[in-house]
Scaffold this motif. Structure first.
Motif, PDB file in Angstrom:
ATOM      1  N   UNK A   1       0.797  -1.291  -0.092  1.00  0.00           N
ATOM      2  CA  UNK A   1      -0.067   0.184  -0.132  1.00  0.00           C
ATOM      3  C   UNK A   1       1.022   1.343  -0.142  1.00  0.00           C
ATOM      4  N   UNK A   2       1.926   1.327   0.854  1.00  0.00           N
ATOM      5  CA  UNK A   2       2.958   2.391   0.580  1.00  0.00           C
ATOM      6  C   UNK A   2       3.338   2.610  -0.738  1.00  0.00           C
ATOM      7  N   UNK A   3       4.008   1.630  -1.486  1.00  0.00           N
ATOM      8  CA  UNK A   3       4.379   1.604  -2.811  1.00  0.00           C
ATOM      9  C   UNK A   3       3.307   2.086  -3.651  1.00  0.00           C
ATOM     10  N   UNK A   4       2.411   1.759  -3.685  1.00  0.00           N
ATOM     11  CA  UNK A   4       1.095   2.369  -4.395  1.00  0.00           C
ATOM     12  C   UNK A   4       0.832   3.794  -4.127  1.00  0.00           C
ATOM     13  N   UNK A   5       0.878   4.069  -3.016  1.00  0.00           N
ATOM     14  CA  UNK A   5       0.808   5.449  -2.372  1.00  0.00           C
ATOM     15  C   UNK A   5       1.797   6.326  -3.253  1.00  0.00           C
ATOM     16  N   UNK A   6       3.108   5.839  -3.353  1.00  0.00           N
ATOM     17  CA  UNK A   6       4.102   6.419  -3.877  1.00  0.00           C
ATOM     18  C   UNK A   6       3.982   6.529  -5.550  1.00  0.00           C
ATOM     19  N   UNK A   7       3.357   5.534  -5.967  1.00  0.00           N
ATOM     20  CA  UNK A   7       3.277   5.599  -7.512  1.00  0.00           C
ATOM     21  C   UNK A   7       2.161   6.546  -7.827  1.00  0.00           C
ATOM     22  N   UNK A   8       0.958   6.654  -6.957  1.00  0.00           N
ATOM     23  CA  UNK A   8       0.012   7.822  -7.255  1.00  0.00           C
ATOM     24  C   UNK A   8       0.530   8.887  -6.910  1.00  0.00           C
ATOM     25  N   UNK A   9       1.470   9.083  -6.215  1.00  0.00           N
ATOM     26  CA  UNK A   9       1.875  10.761  -5.994  1.00  0.00           C
ATOM     27  C   UNK A   9       2.806  10.821  -7.202  1.00  0.00           C
ATOM     28  N   UNK A  10       3.566  10.105  -7.792  1.00  0.00           N
ATOM     29  CA  UNK A  10       4.577  10.427  -8.844  1.00  0.00           C
ATOM     30  C   UNK A  10       3.780  10.105 -10.168  1.00  0.00           C
ATOM     31  N   UNK A  11       2.469   9.921 -10.119  1.00  0.00           N
ATOM     32  CA  UNK A  11       1.776   9.559 -11.429  1.00  0.00           C
ATOM     33  C   UNK A  11       2.316   8.472 -12.494  1.00  0.00           C
ATOM     34  N   UNK A  12       2.590   7.538 -11.771  1.00  0.00           N
ATOM     35  CA  UNK A  12       3.382   6.354 -12.201  1.00  0.00           C
ATOM     36  C   UNK A  12       2.149   5.130 -12.298  1.00  0.00           C
ATOM     37  N   UNK A  13       1.139   4.989 -13.326  1.00  0.00           N
ATOM     38  CA  UNK A  13      -0.001   4.341 -13.532  1.00  0.00           C
ATOM     39  C   UNK A  13       0.139   3.065 -13.441  1.00  0.00           C
ATOM     40  N   UNK A  14       1.095   2.393 -14.257  1.00  0.00           N
ATOM     41  CA  UNK A  14       1.346   0.941 -14.118  1.00  0.00           C
ATOM     42  C   UNK A  14       1.677   0.485 -12.798  1.00  0.00           C
ATOM     43  N   UNK A  15       2.439   1.095 -12.226  1.00  0.00           N
ATOM     44  CA  UNK A  15       2.868   0.525 -10.750  1.00  0.00           C
ATOM     45  C   UNK A  15       1.772   0.846  -9.787  1.00  0.00           C
ATOM     46  N   UNK A  16       1.053   1.839 -10.035  1.00  0.00           N
ATOM     47  CA  UNK A  16      -0.073   1.744  -9.213  1.00  0.00           C
ATOM     48  C   UNK A  16      -1.321   0.465  -9.521  1.00  0.00           C
ATOM     49  N   UNK A  17      -1.584   0.323 -10.700  1.00  0.00           N
ATOM     50  CA  UNK A  17      -2.372  -0.740 -11.046  1.00  0.00           C
ATOM     51  C   UNK A  17      -1.750  -2.070 -10.524  1.00  0.00           C
ATOM     52  N   UNK A  18      -0.603  -2.292 -10.840  1.00  0.00           N
ATOM     53  CA  UNK A  18      -0.121  -3.694 -10.609  1.00  0.00           C
ATOM     54  C   UNK A  18       0.246  -3.917  -8.869  1.00  0.00           C
ATOM     55  N   UNK A  19       0.521  -2.875  -8.110  1.00  0.00           N
ATOM     56  CA  UNK A  19       0.660  -2.804  -6.788  1.00  0.00           C
ATOM     57  C   UNK A  19      -0.659  -3.017  -6.212  1.00  0.00           C
ATOM     58  N   UNK A  20      -2.024  -2.361  -6.703  1.00  0.00           N
ATOM     59  CA  UNK A  20      -3.299  -2.689  -6.113  1.00  0.00           C
ATOM     60  C   UNK A  20      -3.764  -4.024  -6.470  1.00  0.00           C
TER      61      UNK A  20
END
Length: 211
Positions: A20-39
């Motif tokens: 969830x922390x990694x996903x939050x960082x991905x959202x913050x930096x606008x890295x969509x693929x990492x957000x989707x994969x982490x979720x």
């Protein structure tokens, strides 16, 4: 035993929170693929450790497959197309938890990954009066006829998984087949249909279970 049980909950909880922390960082930096994969990975992990028993509605397994495929779509740049042909009266049927994902994984890694261009993964399910029939179908590389016969004979005989590597069996398929036979009896399990360079159909035969 109580200490072991408590300890077993700590590491999964830590890993889930870390995702969830990694996903939050991905959202913050606008890295969509990492957000989707982490979720998706968080959802997969939460489902795998959830205490909802050994039998779950088929609909829950389908949601788990959706999360698994989100990760694979990022990995394969959306070149796998999923098609569903699921009869609505199958969704509430209970099946062993985490039964379908190993078969989908097998279809991707052994069928679709090495195929040139886009591939199709189809999930199909229907029921009879006494049985639930599920198919995991891919249009990948397929299986050579002699090897296919050996695999099906091995599944039919219910040979223990540790002995299967010699037959060229894919361990995920073997484990799923064993789980089904141990839970419901030898009349249930898997059967494979395949043609080289055409694709593979893994048929899963289960009893209707609504308890």
């Amino acid at each position: 035993a109580e200490l072991d049980a408590l300890q077993s909950q700590i590491n999964p909880h830590f890993l889930y929170n870390t995702l969830e922390v990694i996903r939050g960082q991905a959202i913050m930096y606008g890295i969509k693929d990492i957000e989707v994969m982490t979720k998706a990975l968080s959802n997969l992990f939460r489902y795998s450790i959830s205490n909802n028993g050994n039998m779950v509605p088929f609909s829950c397994e389908l949601k788990n497959i959706d999360n698994y495929l989100k990760i694979q779509q990022c990995r394969f740049n959306n070149r796998i197309k999923k098609i569903e042909d699921i009869d609505s009266d199958t969704l509430d049927c209970k099946i062993p938890k985490l039964l379908i994902q190993p078969l989908v994984e097998n279809a991707i890694y052994h069928g679709l990954e090495q195929k040139l261009g886009k591939g199709i993964l189809m999930l199909k399910a229907y029921r009879t009066e006494e049985r639930l029939i599920i198919h995991v179908i891919d249009d990948g590389l397929g299986i050579e006829e002699k090897k296919l016969y050996t695999i099906n004979e091995t599944l039919r005989k219910g040979i223990a998984s540790e002995k299967l590597k010699k037959s060229g069996m894919r361990i995920g398929i073997a484990n799923v087949n064993e789980r089904i036979r141990l839970a419901f009896g030898e009349e249930y399990g898997l059967r494979l249909y395949s043609t080289e360079n055409i694709g593979t159909d893994v048929e899963i035969i289960l009893p209707i279970w609504n308890k």
